[in-house]
Design a protein around this motif. Structure first.
Motif, PDB file in Angstrom:
ATOM      1  N   PRO A  83       0.725  -1.000   0.018  1.00  0.00           N
ATOM      2  CA  PRO A  83       0.069  -0.133   0.060  1.00  0.00           C
ATOM      3  C   PRO A  83       0.758   1.137  -0.124  1.00  0.00           C
ATOM      4  O   PRO A  83       0.579   2.372  -0.171  1.00  0.00           O
ATOM      5  CB  PRO A  83      -0.623  -0.289   1.461  1.00  0.00           C
ATOM      6  CG  PRO A  83      -0.760  -1.484   1.736  1.00  0.00           C
ATOM      7  CD  PRO A  83       0.612  -1.946   1.149  1.00  0.00           C
ATOM      8  N   LYS A  86       0.251   3.432  -2.790  1.00  0.00           N
ATOM      9  CA  LYS A  86      -1.023   4.194  -2.818  1.00  0.00           C
ATOM     10  C   LYS A  86      -0.668   5.440  -2.015  1.00  0.00           C
ATOM     11  O   LYS A  86      -1.100   6.698  -2.256  1.00  0.00           O
ATOM     12  CB  LYS A  86      -2.224   3.563  -1.913  1.00  0.00           C
ATOM     13  CG  LYS A  86      -3.228   4.130  -1.588  1.00  0.00           C
ATOM     14  CD  LYS A  86      -3.662   4.639   0.040  1.00  0.00           C
ATOM     15  CE  LYS A  86      -3.361   3.561   0.942  1.00  0.00           C
ATOM     16  NZ  LYS A  86      -3.447   4.063   2.329  1.00  0.00           N
ATOM     17  N   ASP A  87       0.246   5.400  -0.850  1.00  0.00           N
ATOM     18  CA  ASP A  87       0.500   6.693  -0.146  1.00  0.00           C
ATOM     19  C   ASP A  87       1.091   7.934  -1.177  1.00  0.00           C
ATOM     20  O   ASP A  87       1.288   8.789  -0.828  1.00  0.00           O
ATOM     21  CB  ASP A  87       1.236   6.145   1.123  1.00  0.00           C
ATOM     22  CG  ASP A  87       0.356   5.536   2.117  1.00  0.00           C
ATOM     23  OD1 ASP A  87      -0.742   5.661   1.972  1.00  0.00           O
ATOM     24  OD2 ASP A  87       0.751   4.884   3.067  1.00  0.00           O
ATOM     25  N   ALA A  90      -1.012   9.175  -3.574  1.00  0.00           N
ATOM     26  CA  ALA A  90      -1.783  10.361  -3.084  1.00  0.00           C
ATOM     27  C   ALA A  90      -0.947  11.462  -2.429  1.00  0.00           C
ATOM     28  O   ALA A  90      -1.588  12.660  -2.471  1.00  0.00           O
ATOM     29  CB  ALA A  90      -2.737   9.773  -1.781  1.00  0.00           C
ATOM     30  N   GLY A  91       0.048  11.075  -1.970  1.00  0.00           N
ATOM     31  CA  GLY A  91       1.110  12.253  -1.343  1.00  0.00           C
ATOM     32  C   GLY A  91       1.389  13.303  -2.571  1.00  0.00           C
ATOM     33  O   GLY A  91       1.382  14.519  -2.448  1.00  0.00           O
TER      34      GLY A  91
END
Lengths: 233, 190
Positions: A83, A86-87, A90-91
């Motif tokens: 994941p 994903k971070d 998004a970051g």
């Protein structure tokens, strides 16, 4: 639940981007990646150098590959599925909130190994029956090479409530003998979003944050059911 | 024809198709017609997003004076699958024993939360600064098939997110105030 032999995830965002911004230095400076990862990206890998210009940014580390063009951003996981990608996705969008973006796709790609050629053919025959094709070409071999199903919310015949949709594709695997490749695209059209207080890229960051895990689990469910039902005797 | 905007595969630089609405919009101005750098007529349809095979799959007749390809259409190597992924939270760090006490939340299957100890040797040098109580990490146990051999391994990666900007904090304050204004006090019972 069936386990894939290979599973990757990618994020594709459509919009207007400035590729030169999204360099390994910038990711490192904003603490989205560590120094070791930034060094790997800067040095290039497998004989492929990093490229960051006004038109394109392409580089990779041990766990992700990033490509930004003026109209498309894509981040794909490499190595161990985590994941953390994903971070990272998004970051990045959290840091460029004013970027005009129109759509985001959460993608999951999997290669499944089947036991035999019979099973391999059974999946293709169940998903795309050959009755018509065998009538058209009685003395030749016919086989499924690409099938995509579009899933839209609502009832067929009624006006679409949203442009967001899911697309699930089935193809033969080019990595595994008697393998099936399945892909799952969870497409979010941002014109559907009514959160007018948020800037477009903040919306993308929010969608990635809140939807990625449920999309991942839904992709695994879809892949499992699709193969299990196709292989029922 | 109104084609949907694709978000399921990356466009290779130089492979911008006229069927792509974003490109079509640009190409309305003849000054900005995209230049095709590879002799291919369709977007990649191979089952690896950036698969080397896709170079050749849809190649048509080559032009005599084909311009050089500026950016290689990269193959992304993927050869593993997760067996389990835990989202962990650091509870306490014992530098003397070189371990961190953690709480683990499994992301695959119905496994209850549990606590454990992880040696700090599993933390990469670049993540060492992040090992503090409250920090979130991901521990992936995965299977890799490489040239006929199967390896089971694990990877530990700490979560990295940008800190909140003043603008974002301001927005959160506004949202909180809006929510608060909609709340009513519960009637007090006599």
């Amino acid at each position: 639940m069936r386990t894939a032999e290979i599973l990757t995830s990618s994020f594709v965002v459509v919009g207007d981007f400035n590729p030169a911004i999204i360099s390994p230095d910038w990711l490192e400076k904003n603490d989205l990646i560590g120094k070791e990862d930034a060094d790997v990206a800067r040095e290039g890998s497998q004989g492929r150098p990093m490229l960051v210009s006004h038109q394109v940014a392409v580089y990779e580390t041990g766990w992700f590959a990033l490509q930004v063009l003026d109209t498309q951003f894509s981040l794909t996981s490499k190595g161990a599925f985590s994941p953390a990608t994903k971070d990272l996705a998004a970051g990045i969008f959290q840091l460029v909130p004013h970027t005009p973006v129109t759509a985001v796709g959460l993608n999951f790609l999997a290669h499944f190994k089947l036991e035999s050629e019979d099973e391999y053919n059974q999946v293709g025959d169940v998903l795309a029956p050959k009755k018509i094709w065998d009538t058209l070409y009685p003395d030749e071999r016919t086989g499924l090479t690409d099938l995509t199903i579009q899933v839209q919310p609502g009832i067929r015949g009624e006006p679409l409530e949203t442009k967001s949709e899911k697309c699930i594709s089935v193809r033969p695997s080019n990595k595994i003998k008697y393998g099936i490749f399945l892909s799952y695209n969870d497409h979010h059209d941002l014109s559907d979003e009514d959160k007018i207080d948020l800037k477009p890229a903040e919306l993308v960051a929010g969608i990635i944050d809140s939807e990625w895990e449920s999309s991942w689990h839904d992709a695994l469910r879809v892949f499992d059911v699709l193969l299990s039902m196709s292989l029922e005797k | 024809m109104n084609l949907p905007i694709p978000t399921n595969f990356p466009i290779a630089p130089g492979l911008l198709s006229s069927t792509n609405p974003v490109v079509r919009r640009q190409s309305e101005d003849p000054k900005f017609v995209p230049v095709l750098k590879i002799s291919r007529s369709t977007l990649p349809s191979s089952n690896e997003f950036l698969d080397a095979d896709s170079h050749t799959m849809n190649q048509g007749v080559k032009n005599k004076f084909e311009p050089p390809m500026t950016v290689d259409f990269r193959a992304i190597r993927a050869d593993s699958t997760p067996l389990q992924i835990w989202e962990g939270t650091v509870i306490e760090v014992d530098h003397k024993a070189s371990v961190m006490h953690v709480e683990l939340n499994a992301k695959i299957g119905q496994i209850p939360r549990h606590t454990g100890e992880i040696d700090l040797e599993w933390v990469t040098e670049q993540d060492k600064d992040l090992v503090n109580p409250g920090a979130v990490f991901y521990l992936t146990l995965y299977k890799r098939t490489e040239r006929g051999s199967i390896q089971n391994s694990q990877e530990l990666r700490f979560r990295r997110r940008p800190s909140w900007s003043a603008e974002q904090l301001d927005q959160i304050d506004k949202d909180a105030a809006k929510l608060l204004s909609k709340m009513k006090a519960l009637p007090t019972s006599v």
